[in-house]
Write an enzyme that holds these catalytic residues in place. Sequence first.
Site, PDB file in Angstrom:
ATOM      1  N   GLY A 181      28.447 -33.990  34.929  1.00 17.79           N
ATOM      2  CA  GLY A 181      27.953 -33.290  33.740  1.00 17.79           C
ATOM      3  C   GLY A 181      26.450 -33.178  33.720  1.00 17.79           C
ATOM      4  O   GLY A 181      25.732 -34.101  34.117  1.00 17.79           O
ATOM      5  N   VAL A 182      25.950 -32.014  33.236  1.00 24.93           N
ATOM      6  CA  VAL A 182      24.509 -31.754  33.256  1.00 24.93           C
ATOM      7  C   VAL A 182      23.947 -31.343  31.902  1.00 24.93           C
ATOM      8  O   VAL A 182      22.731 -31.233  31.748  1.00 24.93           O
ATOM      9  CB  VAL A 182      24.169 -30.657  34.291  1.00 24.93           C
ATOM     10  CG1 VAL A 182      24.577 -31.072  35.683  1.00 24.93           C
ATOM     11  CG2 VAL A 182      24.828 -29.323  33.921  1.00 24.93           C
ATOM     12  N   GLY A 183      24.793 -31.106  30.904  1.00 24.84           N
ATOM     13  CA  GLY A 183      24.309 -30.517  29.660  1.00 24.84           C
ATOM     14  C   GLY A 183      23.351 -31.376  28.873  1.00 24.84           C
ATOM     15  O   GLY A 183      22.490 -30.850  28.165  1.00 24.84           O
ATOM     16  N   GLU A 184      23.466 -32.707  28.975  1.00 26.26           N
ATOM     17  CA  GLU A 184      22.685 -33.580  28.098  1.00 26.26           C
ATOM     18  C   GLU A 184      21.740 -34.528  28.822  1.00 26.26           C
ATOM     19  O   GLU A 184      20.738 -34.965  28.251  1.00 26.26           O
ATOM     20  CB  GLU A 184      23.640 -34.373  27.201  1.00 26.26           C
ATOM     21  CG  GLU A 184      24.376 -33.484  26.218  1.00 26.26           C
ATOM     22  CD  GLU A 184      25.497 -34.210  25.494  1.00 26.26           C
ATOM     23  OE1 GLU A 184      25.299 -34.585  24.331  1.00 26.26           O
ATOM     24  OE2 GLU A 184      26.571 -34.390  26.097  1.00 26.26           O
ATOM     25  N   THR A 222      23.338 -22.212  37.298  1.00 24.59           N
ATOM     26  CA  THR A 222      23.651 -22.586  35.918  1.00 24.59           C
ATOM     27  C   THR A 222      23.328 -24.048  35.653  1.00 24.59           C
ATOM     28  O   THR A 222      22.858 -24.402  34.572  1.00 24.59           O
ATOM     29  CB  THR A 222      25.134 -22.306  35.612  1.00 24.59           C
ATOM     30  OG1 THR A 222      25.967 -23.048  36.517  1.00 24.59           O
ATOM     31  CG2 THR A 222      25.447 -20.825  35.747  1.00 24.59           C
ATOM     32  N   GLN A 238      20.654 -25.539  32.886  1.00 26.64           N
ATOM     33  CA  GLN A 238      20.977 -26.534  31.866  1.00 26.64           C
ATOM     34  C   GLN A 238      19.993 -27.695  31.881  1.00 26.64           C
ATOM     35  O   GLN A 238      19.535 -28.156  30.831  1.00 26.64           O
ATOM     36  CB  GLN A 238      22.392 -27.052  32.099  1.00 26.64           C
ATOM     37  CG  GLN A 238      23.478 -26.129  31.606  1.00 26.64           C
ATOM     38  CD  GLN A 238      23.699 -26.264  30.121  1.00 26.64           C
ATOM     39  OE1 GLN A 238      24.313 -27.208  29.640  1.00 26.64           O
ATOM     40  NE2 GLN A 238      23.171 -25.326  29.375  1.00 26.64           N
ATOM     41  N   PHE A 272      24.148 -27.147  20.997  1.00 25.64           N
ATOM     42  CA  PHE A 272      23.452 -28.439  21.115  1.00 25.64           C
ATOM     43  C   PHE A 272      24.040 -29.512  20.214  1.00 25.64           C
ATOM     44  O   PHE A 272      23.373 -30.480  19.866  1.00 25.64           O
ATOM     45  CB  PHE A 272      21.956 -28.267  20.815  1.00 25.64           C
ATOM     46  CG  PHE A 272      21.332 -27.074  21.479  1.00 25.64           C
ATOM     47  CD1 PHE A 272      21.258 -26.993  22.860  1.00 25.64           C
ATOM     48  CD2 PHE A 272      20.858 -26.008  20.735  1.00 25.64           C
ATOM     49  CE1 PHE A 272      20.716 -25.882  23.487  1.00 25.64           C
ATOM     50  CE2 PHE A 272      20.318 -24.896  21.352  1.00 25.64           C
ATOM     51  CZ  PHE A 272      20.240 -24.823  22.725  1.00 25.64           C
TER      52      PHE A 272
END
Length: 736
Positions: free
Chosen positions: A699-702, A632, A636, A248
């Site tokens: 992008g998907v992480g944040e 996945t 996320q 993170f």
Amino acid sequence: MTRTVDGEHLVGQPIDRIDGPAKTTGGARFSAEHAYPGLTHAALVPATVSRGRITAIDTAAAAAVPGVITVLTHGNAPKLNPPKRPTPANLSTLVSGTQVNYLNTDEVHWDGQPVAVVVAETSHAAREAAALVHVSYERLPAVVDFAAEEPNAVAQKGNPVMPGSAKKGDADAALAVAPVTVDARYTTPQHHHNALEPHATTAVWQGDELTVHDSTQSITWLRKHLALRFGVPEAKVRVLAPFVGGGFGGKGFAWPGTIIAVLAARATGRPVRLLLTREDVHRAVGARTPSAQRVALGADTGGRLTALVHTSVTRTSRVGGQPEQVTAPAQHLYDATNIRTAQSQTTLDWMPNTSMRAPGDAIGSFALESAIDELAGELGIDPVELRMRNEPERNPIDGKRFSHRMLREAYALGARRFGWENRSPEPRSTRDGRWLVGMGVATAYHPAMQFTANVTVRLAADGTVTVRCGFQEMGMGNATVQAQIAADALGVPFEAVRVEYGDSALPASVMAGGSMQTSTVAGSVLAACGKLTRRLSTLARRTGMQGRTPTEILTAARVPFIDAAVGSDTRLGALAGQARMLAKVVRDQRTWAKAACGAHFCEVRVDADTGEVRVSRWTAAFDVGRVINRKTAFSQLRGGIVMGIGMALFEEALVDRRTGRIMNPSLSGYHVPVHADVPPIDIACLDEPDPTMPLGILGVGEVGITGVAAAIANAIHHATGSRIRDLPITPDKLVT
């Protein structure tokens, strides 16, 4: 066009993670689980003053504990090269969490700075001895009260990627004459990373060769940093991180535990394992800065924004700290006629702040999206409708084209799935027994970037494919999605692809941060697979095997395998790659406004008597470009929402405003969401590719965490009629 041998696409499928069996059966070894002959254990001794000089360290009692090998202090530790000042010309300098030369100085810069380390035969002996080290200090005046220093904040310096301020028109003049206005202050506290795996390092020296197992998000840059600090050639340093139990942002930089573990291994001549406790993580690893923000909005009676002002004050340290793009969402989300954003910083004697999931955007979106909801109430317009009336066609500040933006479609999809049309517009109008029920909405937004990564891909005559890249896997499933991409690109089954990652001996990759790793590595994998496909076609023509399988072509050509590479890890290759990366980032910034976005819809229930808040239902619809793996990616996005629930309702570092000491440095006092706090989370994605990104990935992480706290605050206002502008929203703020 992606393809497989059976004609069906693997990209987009919800394929199970390839590291799942190893993690669920205990086969995966994390950084603190590597055994070496003669392995020792280390424990840190933290400073107990916020600023000062060490006048004496009494280690006699610690050294007498059975099993203790040594106690290292600034008086006897090996010398280190000091960290270099951060500069874009050498990106490895950006990985240093602080500018402190650990155990090479008598200066103390924050409460919790490690001032000694105990190395022992067992972890129990090391911790027992660390508690017996007595340090005396000359205390120096310290500045530790963020609220008191807020008036002394100075303008935050910007750069081409992260501007400190922006302006269009005269927002203050427009605000003064606007028919309808909202002008409010919002605050967020200091937040800490609490990954499932605490920071850990196992360091081994063999002569001048160093092997480090570290829970890092930045293998390549950490390797360069360690080589610099310990004065050895980069080729002599190997960093391994095949499994990282969450990061993170907190594991994206080199913090004291990593440097001191390597230092202790050099001093003792034995392998050293240093596993931070939860308290160590809070006191020796950077956290998200607190913030004070002002959002002022002006609109005409029809709901068109005529003025948008968003300013912020955050903090940094005298010995480092990362800037926060708090006002970035305000520069992109709304088509206001006049806009002014400005970011300021205070400098304190604290642990340097650092990146934490969606740095800046997460806390900035709380203030902006809360204010938009408040303006909707003043205008008597539905909050979703107000947002749509102010949805821009181009980037509001500079008029750049959006590379891809489908926020209207995301709102429409989310509202339909959530049942937003059933919401009563009046606050405090819905009740279920003792529970006041409310619905809230907010926009999610996070910029998209693509850097560069070096990759090699091998196609063997037996039909197998090997992808090699030193990227990081923190649980997001990147190895799985890169295997899907390679399998589609080369027309082989998913099971035929093996991905090697998590090792600095592999081709260098970008850090896992900024939601850029998947798209960056994917671009290089696709390029390498393209080279292989062209070479395979050439071989097929030479052998008369056109239209045959790769195995048949290579067998006929009597070639055991063919390789393709993108990028180079030579010195000149690395410099060229860095130049290409910086040029691409700047070029993209000048040409496009790129971002993932989405819409959060939530329902909360608030106990009318106690103020207890329960998030009871959640729907989120996202425009994140192409979805490579639905399982996945959705995981996320759900994870970001869960983290946002913690930001909204629970998470707060309690800092003594007199001493600068964190008073709740553990999970017993610093609360994060547990299963009972998390509702069913319905995720939907438009799955429309961005034409300017590899495979259309944004992008998907944040993006998942952005807007979450505002959606909850807005739902709480709808349920109770109380507008809470200071996080976290705890029961005491709703019953007083």
